[in-house]
Design an enzyme around this catalytic site. Structure first.
Site, PDB file in Angstrom:
ATOM      1  N   ASP A  36       0.867  -1.181   0.000  1.00  0.00           N
ATOM      2  CA  ASP A  36       0.000   0.000   0.000  1.00  0.00           C
ATOM      3  C   ASP A  36       0.902   1.229   0.000  1.00  0.00           C
ATOM      4  O   ASP A  36       1.996   1.196   0.558  1.00  0.00           O
ATOM      5  CB  ASP A  36      -0.890  -0.017   1.251  1.00  0.00           C
ATOM      6  CG  ASP A  36      -2.159   0.802   1.078  1.00  0.00           C
ATOM      7  OD1 ASP A  36      -3.253   0.209   1.087  1.00  0.00           O
ATOM      8  OD2 ASP A  36      -2.055   2.043   0.916  1.00  0.00           O
ATOM      9  N   SER A 133     -10.984  -5.198  -6.815  1.00  0.00           N
ATOM     10  CA  SER A 133     -11.812  -4.068  -6.389  1.00  0.00           C
ATOM     11  C   SER A 133     -13.153  -4.142  -7.099  1.00  0.00           C
ATOM     12  O   SER A 133     -13.249  -4.674  -8.201  1.00  0.00           O
ATOM     13  CB  SER A 133     -11.181  -2.739  -6.789  1.00  0.00           C
ATOM     14  OG  SER A 133      -9.829  -2.703  -6.491  1.00  0.00           O
ATOM     15  N   GLU A 163     -15.121  -9.606  -5.387  1.00  0.00           N
ATOM     16  CA  GLU A 163     -15.182  -9.993  -3.981  1.00  0.00           C
ATOM     17  C   GLU A 163     -16.631 -10.003  -3.519  1.00  0.00           C
ATOM     18  O   GLU A 163     -17.353  -9.053  -3.741  1.00  0.00           O
ATOM     19  CB  GLU A 163     -14.380  -8.963  -3.174  1.00  0.00           C
ATOM     20  CG  GLU A 163     -14.134  -9.385  -1.772  1.00  0.00           C
ATOM     21  CD  GLU A 163     -13.652 -10.816  -1.719  1.00  0.00           C
ATOM     22  OE1 GLU A 163     -12.490 -11.043  -2.029  1.00  0.00           O
ATOM     23  OE2 GLU A 163     -14.450 -11.713  -1.383  1.00  0.00           O
ATOM     24  N   LEU A 165     -17.311 -10.869  -0.196  1.00  0.00           N
ATOM     25  CA  LEU A 165     -17.322 -10.949   1.265  1.00  0.00           C
ATOM     26  C   LEU A 165     -18.127  -9.802   1.861  1.00  0.00           C
ATOM     27  O   LEU A 165     -18.146  -8.692   1.342  1.00  0.00           O
ATOM     28  CB  LEU A 165     -15.906 -10.963   1.824  1.00  0.00           C
ATOM     29  CG  LEU A 165     -14.972  -9.793   1.591  1.00  0.00           C
ATOM     30  CD1 LEU A 165     -15.207  -8.702   2.608  1.00  0.00           C
ATOM     31  CD2 LEU A 165     -13.544 -10.290   1.671  1.00  0.00           C
ATOM     32  N   LYS A 222     -21.011  -9.033 -10.244  1.00  0.00           N
ATOM     33  CA  LYS A 222     -20.735  -8.421  -8.944  1.00  0.00           C
ATOM     34  C   LYS A 222     -21.734  -7.282  -8.673  1.00  0.00           C
ATOM     35  O   LYS A 222     -22.331  -7.197  -7.591  1.00  0.00           O
ATOM     36  CB  LYS A 222     -19.303  -7.893  -8.939  1.00  0.00           C
ATOM     37  CG  LYS A 222     -18.969  -6.916  -7.856  1.00  0.00           C
ATOM     38  CD  LYS A 222     -18.892  -7.572  -6.503  1.00  0.00           C
ATOM     39  CE  LYS A 222     -18.559  -6.544  -5.449  1.00  0.00           C
ATOM     40  NZ  LYS A 222     -18.386  -7.092  -4.143  1.00  0.00           N
ATOM     41  N   VAL A 272     -33.195   0.748   9.486  1.00  0.00           N
ATOM     42  CA  VAL A 272     -33.213   2.186   9.246  1.00  0.00           C
ATOM     43  C   VAL A 272     -32.591   2.515   7.877  1.00  0.00           C
ATOM     44  O   VAL A 272     -32.567   3.671   7.461  1.00  0.00           O
ATOM     45  CB  VAL A 272     -32.501   2.901  10.422  1.00  0.00           C
ATOM     46  CG1 VAL A 272     -31.103   2.350  10.635  1.00  0.00           C
ATOM     47  CG2 VAL A 272     -32.441   4.399  10.265  1.00  0.00           C
ATOM     48  N   CYS A 278     -20.453  -0.871  -0.543  1.00  0.00           N
ATOM     49  CA  CYS A 278     -20.749  -1.483  -1.850  1.00  0.00           C
ATOM     50  C   CYS A 278     -22.135  -1.198  -2.412  1.00  0.00           C
ATOM     51  O   CYS A 278     -22.269  -0.867  -3.588  1.00  0.00           O
ATOM     52  CB  CYS A 278     -20.582  -2.989  -1.760  1.00  0.00           C
ATOM     53  SG  CYS A 278     -18.870  -3.489  -1.746  1.00  0.00           S
TER      54      CYS A 278
HETATM   55  C1  UDX Z   1     -22.273  -6.444   0.866  1.00  0.00           C
HETATM   56  C2  UDX Z   1     -22.539  -7.816   0.244  1.00  0.00           C
HETATM   57  O1  UDX Z   1     -23.294  -8.618   1.157  1.00  0.00           O
HETATM   58  C3  UDX Z   1     -21.225  -8.505  -0.113  1.00  0.00           C
HETATM   59  O2  UDX Z   1     -21.477  -9.712  -0.783  1.00  0.00           O
HETATM   60  C4  UDX Z   1     -20.408  -7.580  -1.005  1.00  0.00           C
HETATM   61  O3  UDX Z   1     -19.147  -8.143  -1.314  1.00  0.00           O
HETATM   62  C5  UDX Z   1     -20.213  -6.224  -0.342  1.00  0.00           C
HETATM   63  O4  UDX Z   1     -21.476  -5.662   0.005  1.00  0.00           O
HETATM   64  P1  UDX Z   1     -21.563  -5.568   3.258  1.00  0.00           P
HETATM   65  O5  UDX Z   1     -21.742  -4.211   2.702  1.00  0.00           O
HETATM   66  O6  UDX Z   1     -20.338  -5.857   4.032  1.00  0.00           O
HETATM   67  O7  UDX Z   1     -21.612  -6.650   2.095  1.00  0.00           O
HETATM   68  O8  UDX Z   1     -22.776  -5.876   4.242  1.00  0.00           O
HETATM   69  P2  UDX Z   1     -24.174  -6.626   4.207  1.00  0.00           P
HETATM   70  O9  UDX Z   1     -24.188  -7.620   5.291  1.00  0.00           O
HETATM   71  O10 UDX Z   1     -24.537  -7.104   2.867  1.00  0.00           O
HETATM   72  O11 UDX Z   1     -25.162  -5.452   4.665  1.00  0.00           O
HETATM   73  C6  UDX Z   1     -25.315  -4.267   3.907  1.00  0.00           C
HETATM   74  C7  UDX Z   1     -26.289  -3.339   4.597  1.00  0.00           C
HETATM   75  O12 UDX Z   1     -27.625  -3.838   4.509  1.00  0.00           O
HETATM   76  C8  UDX Z   1     -26.029  -3.129   6.092  1.00  0.00           C
HETATM   77  O13 UDX Z   1     -26.207  -1.771   6.421  1.00  0.00           O
HETATM   78  C9  UDX Z   1     -27.059  -4.001   6.764  1.00  0.00           C
HETATM   79  O14 UDX Z   1     -27.387  -3.559   8.052  1.00  0.00           O
HETATM   80  C10 UDX Z   1     -28.222  -3.858   5.797  1.00  0.00           C
HETATM   81  N1  UDX Z   1     -29.175  -4.977   5.855  1.00  0.00           N
HETATM   82  C11 UDX Z   1     -28.806  -6.232   5.491  1.00  0.00           C
HETATM   83  C12 UDX Z   1     -30.483  -4.752   6.274  1.00  0.00           C
HETATM   84  O15 UDX Z   1     -30.841  -3.614   6.610  1.00  0.00           O
HETATM   85  N2  UDX Z   1     -31.367  -5.799   6.306  1.00  0.00           N
HETATM   86  C13 UDX Z   1     -31.016  -7.065   5.939  1.00  0.00           C
HETATM   87  O16 UDX Z   1     -31.875  -7.957   5.992  1.00  0.00           O
HETATM   88  C14 UDX Z   1     -29.685  -7.281   5.523  1.00  0.00           C
HETATM   89  P1  ADP Z   2     -11.574  -1.410  -0.208  1.00  0.00           P
HETATM   90  O1  ADP Z   2     -12.814  -1.401   0.665  1.00  0.00           O
HETATM   91  O2  ADP Z   2     -11.927  -1.458  -1.678  1.00  0.00           O
HETATM   92  O3  ADP Z   2     -10.586  -2.446   0.182  1.00  0.00           O
HETATM   93  P2  ADP Z   2      -9.985   0.663   1.096  1.00  0.00           P
HETATM   94  O4  ADP Z   2     -10.112   2.146   0.971  1.00  0.00           O
HETATM   95  O5  ADP Z   2     -10.252   0.001   2.407  1.00  0.00           O
HETATM   96  O6  ADP Z   2     -10.892   0.042  -0.056  1.00  0.00           O
HETATM   97  O7  ADP Z   2      -8.504   0.226   0.676  1.00  0.00           O
HETATM   98  C1  ADP Z   2      -7.882   0.581  -0.516  1.00  0.00           C
HETATM   99  C2  ADP Z   2      -6.379   0.789  -0.251  1.00  0.00           C
HETATM  100  O8  ADP Z   2      -5.710   0.961  -1.501  1.00  0.00           O
HETATM  101  C3  ADP Z   2      -6.042   2.019   0.587  1.00  0.00           C
HETATM  102  O9  ADP Z   2      -5.328   1.630   1.736  1.00  0.00           O
HETATM  103  C4  ADP Z   2      -5.153   2.879  -0.367  1.00  0.00           C
HETATM  104  O10 ADP Z   2      -4.098   3.544   0.311  1.00  0.00           O
HETATM  105  C5  ADP Z   2      -4.605   1.845  -1.326  1.00  0.00           C
HETATM  106  N1  ADP Z   2      -4.173   2.385  -2.605  1.00  0.00           N
HETATM  107  C6  ADP Z   2      -4.814   3.225  -3.435  1.00  0.00           C
HETATM  108  N2  ADP Z   2      -4.093   3.472  -4.552  1.00  0.00           N
HETATM  109  C7  ADP Z   2      -2.954   2.752  -4.445  1.00  0.00           C
HETATM  110  C8  ADP Z   2      -1.780   2.561  -5.291  1.00  0.00           C
HETATM  111  N3  ADP Z   2      -1.670   3.162  -6.488  1.00  0.00           N
HETATM  112  N4  ADP Z   2      -0.787   1.759  -4.847  1.00  0.00           N
HETATM  113  C9  ADP Z   2      -0.901   1.131  -3.636  1.00  0.00           C
HETATM  114  N5  ADP Z   2      -1.964   1.267  -2.821  1.00  0.00           N
HETATM  115  C10 ADP Z   2      -2.982   2.056  -3.202  1.00  0.00           C
END
Ligand code: UDX
Ligand code: ADP
Length: 465
Positions: A36, A133, A163, A165, A222, A272, A278
């Site tokens: 990073d 990403s 991704e 997750l 995605k 809420v 994402c």
């Molecule tokens: C999401 C996707 O689940 C994951 O697959 C993707 O890679 C990234 O985006 P994340 O944002 O980490 O993951 O959380 P998630 O558990 O999906 O919840 C998203 C939001 O929806 C949260 O604010 C959660 O509280 C809300 N939520 C989820 C609800 O309000 N009700 C539900 O029934 C489920």
């Molecule tokens: P994500 O949720 O997509 O993982 P984050 O903001 O948590 O996003 O992490 C992205 C990381 O990528 C940051 O720590 C940032 O400093 C790093 N980053 C951005 N541009 C570059 C680059 N050109 N080279 C190396 N690291 C980078």
């Protein structure tokens, strides 16, 4: 097929950190280096005190503790890691553009492009480049163009490996992934690259869960997966508003429809509003892509998921204001929870930010408690909105580590994140020390209706009259 012995991951964030830790754990013979440009972040990953890693995920610190220094490394030596690796993951941030064409909707690919240019400059032998990403469709093509046109005549094979997750369950989601998606070219070298990445995942996942597609399908899947999930939340949330006007109960409805195996029970919890890095971003991307191809009806359809989510947040805040007799100026309101969901310190797009902002506009005195989110983060989130000056945000809102103590003489409590600890509080004690009538606005349906009412609270639970 090329045997992968060294992997480099650019970006040590929410995606790169946990994903690479799990790869290192499951593939002890592969050396994984996460790089990073942010020195602070790398220092945090290298800290001796595993409780202060930059990301909190259940199970993460154990894996980092086990593999770091063995086959898992965190470094700022970006070029060295690129040079040595056969496979390079790009996990840098792709925020929504805040300027120019596509502002507020399209993803800002500046960081991706810088990465691609750097890889092209440094690479002296063939590389597999994996986009991890969350990216708009056709980014792989853009990366390929940059690499092919600026590289040192070495061969780059681009894969899309989105991704899936979810935060708070990242390690679990990675180890027991429902599926892994690998998109790549249908050429012999593209197939070889897909197989090489597949072999990494086959260390711990059955082959039938590793799906290979073309690049575009992988990238679009995605966005579509997240759009569908967010749509479910918005769908149930719109019905929660209807429940509050009728005598229906949203939980009973979720249960009733969830029993239909075609609908299924998951992601039907009224709240809420959804947050996270994402959902909103990916839908905005989908909307942008659809519009850019002239598919306005498609764009409008998906945009409605975000409009409904904004409505849910403002509806919740307005309900607090109207319940407190339309005036909250100077009234003490305690907010329980700032993270966008439980078990994470991530606050990106958290509903709490929007709700707090609306209450601050009415000059309420806000006190926030969140077990994992720092004071700096909370102020940064509010300042970013630019609704009022940083000084004013600090004057009107304070952050506490004493969740029970602060409810003394409070008018209301708003529960905005579903942290388990809120359920264990002594609500009778809290009630006694609050001003009467004492209000609790439960945006996560965390507490029991009857119990709260018996204690004496004016208890509002989202999705229930
Ligand atoms: C999401 C996707 O689940 C994951 O697959 C993707 O890679 C990234 O985006 P994340 O944002 O980490 O993951 O959380 P998630 O558990 O999906 O919840 C998203 C939001 O929806 C949260 O604010 C959660 O509280 C809300 N939520 C989820 C609800 O309000 N009700 C539900 O029934 C489920
Ligand atoms: P994500 O949720 O997509 O993982 P984050 O903001 O948590 O996003 O992490 C992205 C990381 O990528 C940051 O720590 C940032 O400093 C790093 N980053 C951005 N541009 C570059 C680059 N050109 N080279 C190396 N690291 C980078």
């Amino acid at each position: 097929m090329k045997k992968i012995t060294k992997i480099c991951c650019i970006g040590a964030g929410y995606v790169g950190g946990p994903t690479m830790s799990v790869i290192a754990k499951q593939c002890p013979e592969i050396q994984v280096t996460v790089v990073d440009i942010n020195q602070d972040r790398i220092d945090q990953w290298n800290t001796d005190d595993l409780d202060t890693l930059p990301i909190y995920e259940p199970g993460l610190k154990e894996i980092v503790g086990e593999r770091r220094g063995k086959n898992l490394f965190f470094s700022t030596e970006v070029d060295k890691a690129i040079d040595e690796a056969q496979m390079i993951f790009i996990s840098v941030n792709t925020p929504t553009k805040t300027y120019g064409k596509g502002k507020g909707q399209a993803a800002d690919l500046k960081f991706i492009e810088l990465c691609a240019r750097n890889i092209a400059k440094v690479a002296k032998d063939d590389k597999i480049v994996v986009e991890k990403s969350t990216l708009p469709v056709r980014t792989a093509q853009a990366i390929q163009n940059i690499l092919d046109n600026t590289g040192n005549a070495v061969k780059f094979e681009i894969l899309s490996n989105p991704e899936f997750l979810a935060e708070g369950t990242a390690i679990e989601d990675l180890i027991h992934a429902d599926r892994v998606l690998i998109g790549g070219n249908d050429t012999p070298s593209g197939q070889a690259a897909k197989d090489a990445l597949s072999a990494v995942y086959e260390h711990w996942l059955p082959k039938e869960r590793i799906l290979q597609t073309n690049v575009w399908s992988s990238e679009l899947s995605k966005l579509v997966a997240n759009a569908f999930l967010a749509q479910r939340v918005s769908s149930i949330n719109t019905i929660s508003a209807l429940c509050e006007k009728t005598d229906a109960n949203i939980q009973e409805i979720s249960r009733a429809i969830g029993f239909d195996s075609r609908i299924g029970p998951k992601f039907l919890n009224a709240s809420v509003g959804f947050g996270g890095s994402c959902f909103q971003k990916d839908i905005l991307n989908l909307v942008y892509i659809a519009r850019s191809y002239g598919l306005n009806e498609v764009a409008d359809y998906w945009e409605q998921v975000i409009i409904a989510n904004d409505y849910q947040k403002s509806r919740f805040a307005e309900n607090i204001i109207s319940s407190l007799y339309n005036t909250i100026s100077g009234k003490k309101i305690v907010i329980y929870g700032w993270a966008f969901k439980k078990d994470t310190n991530d606050t990106r797009e958290s509903a709490a930010i929007a709700v707090a902002d609306a209450l601050l506009e009415e000059r309420a005195e806000i006190i926030v408690y969140d077990p994992k989110v720092s004071e700096e983060r909370i102020y940064a989130d509010l300042d970013y909105l630019n609704t009022r000056s940083p000084e004013e945000n600090r004057r009107l809102l304070t952050v506490t580590k004493e969740p029970i103590e602060v409810t003394k003489e409070a008018h209301a409590i708003a529960i905005l994140t579903e942290w388990d600890e809120f359920k264990t509080y002594d609500w009778t004690t809290i009630y006694k020390q609050m001003l009467k009538p004492a209000f609790v606005f439960d945006g996560r349906r965390l507490l029991d209706n009857d119990t709260m009412q018996e204690i004496g609270f004016n208890y509002y639970k989202i999705g229930q009259s």
